[in-house]
Design a protein around this motif. Structure first.
Motif, short mmCIF file in Angstrom:
data_model
loop_
_atom_site.label_atom_id
_atom_site.label_comp_id
_atom_site.label_asym_id
_atom_site.label_seq_id
_atom_site.Cartn_x
_atom_site.Cartn_y
_atom_site.Cartn_z
N ASN A 113 16.86 17.14 16.07
CA ASN A 113 15.84 17.03 15.02
C ASN A 113 16.21 16.00 13.95
O ASN A 113 15.41 15.72 13.06
N ALA A 114 17.40 15.44 14.04
CA ALA A 114 17.90 14.56 12.98
C ALA A 114 17.17 13.22 12.95
O ALA A 114 16.91 12.61 13.99
N LYS A 115 16.83 12.80 11.73
CA LYS A 115 16.23 11.49 11.51
C LYS A 115 17.21 10.66 10.69
O LYS A 115 17.25 10.74 9.46
N ILE A 116 18.01 9.90 11.38
CA ILE A 116 19.04 9.09 10.73
C ILE A 116 18.36 7.89 10.07
O ILE A 116 17.58 7.19 10.71
N PRO A 117 18.60 7.66 8.78
CA PRO A 117 17.93 6.56 8.07
C PRO A 117 18.12 5.21 8.77
O PRO A 117 19.25 4.74 8.92
N GLY A 118 17.03 4.64 9.24
CA GLY A 118 17.10 3.34 9.90
C GLY A 118 17.62 3.37 11.32
O GLY A 118 17.81 2.32 11.94
N GLY A 119 17.87 4.57 11.85
CA GLY A 119 18.47 4.70 13.18
C GLY A 119 17.55 5.30 14.22
O GLY A 119 16.35 5.48 13.99
N GLU A 120 18.13 5.62 15.36
CA GLU A 120 17.38 6.21 16.48
C GLU A 120 17.44 7.73 16.42
O GLU A 120 18.43 8.30 15.99
N MET A 121 16.38 8.36 16.91
CA MET A 121 16.43 9.80 17.13
C MET A 121 17.06 10.07 18.48
O MET A 121 16.96 9.25 19.41
N LEU A 122 17.70 11.21 18.60
CA LEU A 122 18.45 11.54 19.80
C LEU A 122 17.56 11.52 21.05
O LEU A 122 17.98 11.05 22.11
N LYS A 123 16.33 11.98 20.93
CA LYS A 123 15.43 12.02 22.09
C LYS A 123 15.12 10.60 22.58
O LYS A 123 14.95 10.38 23.79
#
Length: 203
Positions: A113-123
């Motif tokens: 569920n993590a939304k890393i700032p400026g990054g990719e989501m795990l899915k």
């Protein structure tokens, strides 16, 4: 049957100081090069048909030690890059926890569920990596294959092949130059026969 050797790259300076690397193109350090030499000695014992690698430098460098001893070319694939950690790249784990407490909490507890700032989501990383893996398997029937990649993608490949939900991502660990072996049979069933093994570093 396909036999996959999923291998994490050797140590970098950023690994040594617990900095998040992501898609930053960080080279191996001296210890990482030594680890890769030991790894290559180990892999010389196997009959390998092909070597694939993430196109990031630390993975390609690790793969090059194996390729040299096995006399094989390296096939580079962007699909096997590490997770893009966006604004977290270059930060230590403690700095991430301090500067992004809410996002860090989600990443540790429910990484899917993590939304890393400026990054990719795990899915999204999972989809990218599995697309690459399907390409490899489609063009490598009944072969023994090395894929040199990163901690995140390797864990996601293992989860995907074994049918384990990516929410369990943080329950798995990958050390530098760890060897993981998965056998994939004609019926598409995958069997994990070795996980996170670094015995070659003790030789």
């Amino acid at each position: 049957m396909n036999r996959l050797y999923l291998i994490r790259h050797g140590e970098t300076e950023w690994n040594l100081y617990n900095k998040t690397q992501g898609c930053r193109d960080i080279p191996l350090n001296d210890n990482g090069r030594h680890q890769s030499m030991m790894l290559a000695r180990r892999m010389s014992m196997y009959n390998i048909d092909k070597i694939y690698s993430s196109d990031l430098r630390r993975a390609v460098e690790t793969a090059s030690y194996i390729a040299e001893i096995l006399k094989k070319d390296i096939i580079r694939m962007k699909e096997f890059r590490e997770i893009n950690f966006g604004l977290w790249e270059g930060l230590t784990f403690e700095e991430i926890k301090k500067n992004y407490p809410e996002e860090h909490k989600v990443w540790k507890e429910t990484p899917h569920n993590a939304k890393i700032p400026g990054g990719e989501m795990l899915k999204d990383v999972y989809e990218r990596v599995m697309v690459g893996l399907r390409k490899v398997l489609d063009e490598s029937s009944n072969q023994d294959i090395i894929i040199v990649s990163h901690g995140g993608p390797i864990k996601l490949m293992v989860l995907g092949l074994l049918g384990i939900d990516i929410s369990k991502y943080n329950r798995f660990r990958q050390d530098n130059t760890a060897v993981n072996i998965i056998e994939i049979y004609e019926n598409k069933n995958a069997v994990l026969t070795l996980y996170n093994d670094t015995r070659h570093l003790l030789w």
